[in-house]
Design a protein around this motif. Structure first.
Motif, PDB file in Angstrom:
ATOM      1  N   LYS A   1       0.713  -1.265   0.113  1.00  0.00           N
ATOM      2  CA  LYS A   1       0.095   0.056   0.046  1.00  0.00           C
ATOM      3  C   LYS A   1       0.878   1.269  -0.037  1.00  0.00           C
ATOM      4  O   LYS A   1       0.359   2.319   0.214  1.00  0.00           O
ATOM      5  N   THR A   2       2.092   1.093  -0.184  1.00  0.00           N
ATOM      6  CA  THR A   2       3.055   2.423   0.174  1.00  0.00           C
ATOM      7  C   THR A   2       3.757   2.776  -1.121  1.00  0.00           C
ATOM      8  O   THR A   2       4.169   3.877  -1.450  1.00  0.00           O
ATOM      9  N   LEU A   3       3.967   1.939  -1.966  1.00  0.00           N
ATOM     10  CA  LEU A   3       4.737   2.203  -3.259  1.00  0.00           C
ATOM     11  C   LEU A   3       3.836   3.095  -4.301  1.00  0.00           C
ATOM     12  O   LEU A   3       2.952   2.618  -4.420  1.00  0.00           O
ATOM     13  N   THR A   4       4.195   4.240  -4.702  1.00  0.00           N
ATOM     14  CA  THR A   4       3.444   5.169  -5.436  1.00  0.00           C
ATOM     15  C   THR A   4       4.292   5.392  -6.847  1.00  0.00           C
ATOM     16  O   THR A   4       3.404   5.994  -7.671  1.00  0.00           O
ATOM     17  N   GLU A   5       5.568   5.006  -6.961  1.00  0.00           N
ATOM     18  CA  GLU A   5       6.289   4.950  -8.385  1.00  0.00           C
ATOM     19  C   GLU A   5       7.056   3.803  -8.380  1.00  0.00           C
ATOM     20  O   GLU A   5       7.739   3.288  -7.677  1.00  0.00           O
ATOM     21  N   LEU A   6       6.840   3.056  -9.730  1.00  0.00           N
ATOM     22  CA  LEU A   6       7.487   1.867 -10.122  1.00  0.00           C
ATOM     23  C   LEU A   6       8.044   2.149 -11.560  1.00  0.00           C
ATOM     24  O   LEU A   6       6.879   1.751 -12.155  1.00  0.00           O
ATOM     25  N   ASP A   7       9.197   2.366 -11.980  1.00  0.00           N
ATOM     26  CA  ASP A   7       9.359   2.662 -13.377  1.00  0.00           C
ATOM     27  C   ASP A   7      10.001   1.409 -13.749  1.00  0.00           C
ATOM     28  O   ASP A   7      11.201   0.825 -13.639  1.00  0.00           O
ATOM     29  N   LEU A   8       9.259   0.757 -14.921  1.00  0.00           N
ATOM     30  CA  LEU A   8       9.681  -0.454 -15.716  1.00  0.00           C
ATOM     31  C   LEU A   8      10.079  -0.262 -17.164  1.00  0.00           C
ATOM     32  O   LEU A   8       9.957  -1.182 -17.743  1.00  0.00           O
ATOM     33  N   ARG A   9      10.132   1.018 -17.463  1.00  0.00           N
ATOM     34  CA  ARG A   9      10.462   1.578 -18.927  1.00  0.00           C
ATOM     35  C   ARG A   9      11.574   0.672 -19.246  1.00  0.00           C
ATOM     36  O   ARG A   9      12.819   0.603 -18.635  1.00  0.00           O
ATOM     37  N   HIS A  10      11.529  -0.144 -20.383  1.00  0.00           N
ATOM     38  CA  HIS A  10      12.815  -0.767 -21.007  1.00  0.00           C
ATOM     39  C   HIS A  10      13.435  -1.823 -20.244  1.00  0.00           C
ATOM     40  O   HIS A  10      14.382  -2.176 -20.268  1.00  0.00           O
ATOM     41  N   ALA A  11      12.399  -2.403 -19.286  1.00  0.00           N
ATOM     42  CA  ALA A  11      12.894  -3.560 -18.506  1.00  0.00           C
ATOM     43  C   ALA A  11      12.274  -4.942 -18.710  1.00  0.00           C
ATOM     44  O   ALA A  11      12.777  -5.991 -18.345  1.00  0.00           O
ATOM     45  N   GLU A  12      11.945  -4.895 -20.102  1.00  0.00           N
ATOM     46  CA  GLU A  12      11.551  -6.147 -20.639  1.00  0.00           C
ATOM     47  C   GLU A  12      10.374  -7.059 -19.851  1.00  0.00           C
ATOM     48  O   GLU A  12      10.309  -8.171 -19.947  1.00  0.00           O
ATOM     49  N   VAL A  13       9.516  -6.107 -19.517  1.00  0.00           N
ATOM     50  CA  VAL A  13       8.299  -6.772 -18.533  1.00  0.00           C
ATOM     51  C   VAL A  13       7.343  -6.844 -19.522  1.00  0.00           C
ATOM     52  O   VAL A  13       6.946  -5.956 -20.476  1.00  0.00           O
ATOM     53  N   GLU A  14       6.596  -8.000 -19.369  1.00  0.00           N
ATOM     54  CA  GLU A  14       5.460  -8.150 -20.423  1.00  0.00           C
ATOM     55  C   GLU A  14       4.322  -7.159 -20.248  1.00  0.00           C
ATOM     56  O   GLU A  14       4.245  -6.736 -19.023  1.00  0.00           O
TER      57      GLU A  14
END
Length: 433
Positions: free
Chosen positions: A389-402
């Motif tokens: 409930k605490t994470l408000t930003e997670l940048d996964l650009r160009h991390a090859e995630v589906e």
């Protein structure tokens, strides 16, 4: 009989209003002779303002610095000297802006062994009450003596860096910055901004003597909160020396060492610094830290209770380093923001951070951009976020995630962000911004 004719001549343009009051004449005289006799404190406030409005902006600082406090006067001096003047960057003080920028300008063009040091030291009694931040984005080396005149038998193969070492030491800031009691921020870059066709690598040397001088100076700046030493080719030996001097610093909260040459040994010294200081922000972007250095920083994180932001973007920590930092965050309860972009991370790091996201209640922002987390790595992160409930930003650009996984992660993070926003609206903070 005689007729008497009386003629009255009158100047229709004459008026008593055009005659200056004696007070005005006195104020004009005071302004005109201000350099010789700067009497201001004896006047009434409204008379002081009238005198200051008449003062020339070319008056010597020795006359005006500690006598004239009216912001309008310093605004005029700033506007006449610089095209862009954003006073909000200087605590909304025009006087502070003038003295900080004036001092910065002298330091940027100071040539050791050529420029008179009194140009700087003479300013101390004038500006010490107003300077809170210094940003010096270049340091000039001494003028180079033609070595061929000194010695004609030097071979072409002799190491140029050894010969030129004596010519590349920069201005020693110690006497200046230790005399500025309100100095809170220091931003330095050792190099030359516009060397044109006269480019030489020696212009960009941050020498051992420079480092020694700077380290002892910063140690003595007891009110310093922010220290930035960037783009200065700072290597392991120099950072170890700096870190030793920064341990137990009473006020330092932010340290920016981005765009340097720090490797694992330097990172180990910084790991100790994290655990033995009050540091809240550490920026190591674009260095050469590998997994051993990251493990040392992780150990510092496990022992630290103050660091809230860590930037390791553009390093080489790989999974051994990423996993170590993740394990540290299973116990660390202070870090809020972590940047691990472009570190050649993959699924094993994501697996550890799945546990972190499930247990840690402090982290609000993580950046994994430009890594190789892959499909499974993305799924690990999604699993960890299930009850977060605490994470408000997670940048996964160009991390090859589906794409589907990325979308579901984005939904969770967005919901957390909205919940925090609504909570802040219902319970507005009473602390000053």
């Amino acid at each position: 009989s005689f007729y008497t004719r009386r003629c009255i001549t009158e100047d229709l343009s004459w008026s008593l209003v055009t005659v200056p009051h004696l007070t005005e004449l006195c104020l004009q005289h005071i302004a005109h002779n201000f350099e010789k006799n700067p009497i201001l404190s004896y006047l009434l406030p409204e008379h002081q303002k009238k005198v200051v409005d008449k003062l020339s902006t070319s008056l010597p600082l020795t006359v005006t610095a500690n006598i004239v406090s009216h912001e309008d006067y310093w605004k005029r001096r700033c506007m006449e000297r610089w095209q862009v003047c954003d006073v909000s960057n200087y605590g909304d003080s025009w006087k502070r802006m003038f003295f900080e920028r004036h001092l910065e300008n002298i330091l940027k063009f100071f040539i050791p062994n050529t420029t008179d040091p009194e140009q700087v030291l003479g300013l101390i009694p004038l500006c010490k009450g107003y300077v809170r931040k210094l940003k010096i984005d270049q340091f000039l080396p001494p003028l180079r003596v033609d070595r061929k005149e000194e010695s004609n038998d030097l071979s072409d193969t002799e190491d140029d860096t050894e010969i030129s070492e004596v010519y590349t030491h920069h201005y020693d800031l110690k006497e200046l910055i230790t005399s500025l009691p309100h100095l809170e921020e220091l931003h330095l870059t050792y190099g030359v901004k516009s060397c044109g066709m006269n480019f030489e690598w020696s212009l960009f040397n941050f020498t051992e003597l420079d480092c020694s001088n700077l380290a002892s100076a910063v140690k003595m700046c007891r009110n310093l909160k922010v220290f930035k030493l960037t783009r200065s080719k700072v290597d392991d030996d120099k950072i170890k020396h700096l870190a030793r001097n920064l341990q137990n610093h009473p006020c330092l909260l932010e340290l920016d060492l981005s765009h340097n040459l720090i490797r694992d040994h330097g990172a180990q010294a910084l790991g100790k610094l994290i655990s033995r200081s009050k540091l809240e922000t550490l920026d190591l972007c674009n260095n050469q830290i590998c997994h051993l250095g990251a493990q040392a920083i992780a150990q510092g994180l496990a022992e630290s209770s103050t660091l809230t932001s860590l930037n390791l973007r553009l390093n080489f920590v790989e999974d051994k380093g990423g996993e170590a930092i993740g394990h540290a965050l299973l116990t660390n309860a202070s870090l809020k923001s972590l940047h691990l972009g472009s570190n050649n991370l993959s699924e094993p790091t994501a697996a550890v951070f799945s546990q972190v996201l499930a247990q840690n209640t402090t982290l609000t922002s993580i950046n994994f951009s430009c890594n190789h987390l892959g499909l499974d790595g993305g799924k690990h992160l999604l699993e960890g976020l299930a009850n977060n409930k605490t994470l408000t930003e997670l940048d996964l650009r160009h991390a090859e995630v589906e794409q589907e996984t990325d979308f579901r992660i984005h939904e969770i993070v967005w919901a957390n962000r909205e919940a925090v926003r609504m909570g802040s609206l219902q319970h507005p903070t009473t602390e000053p911004a």
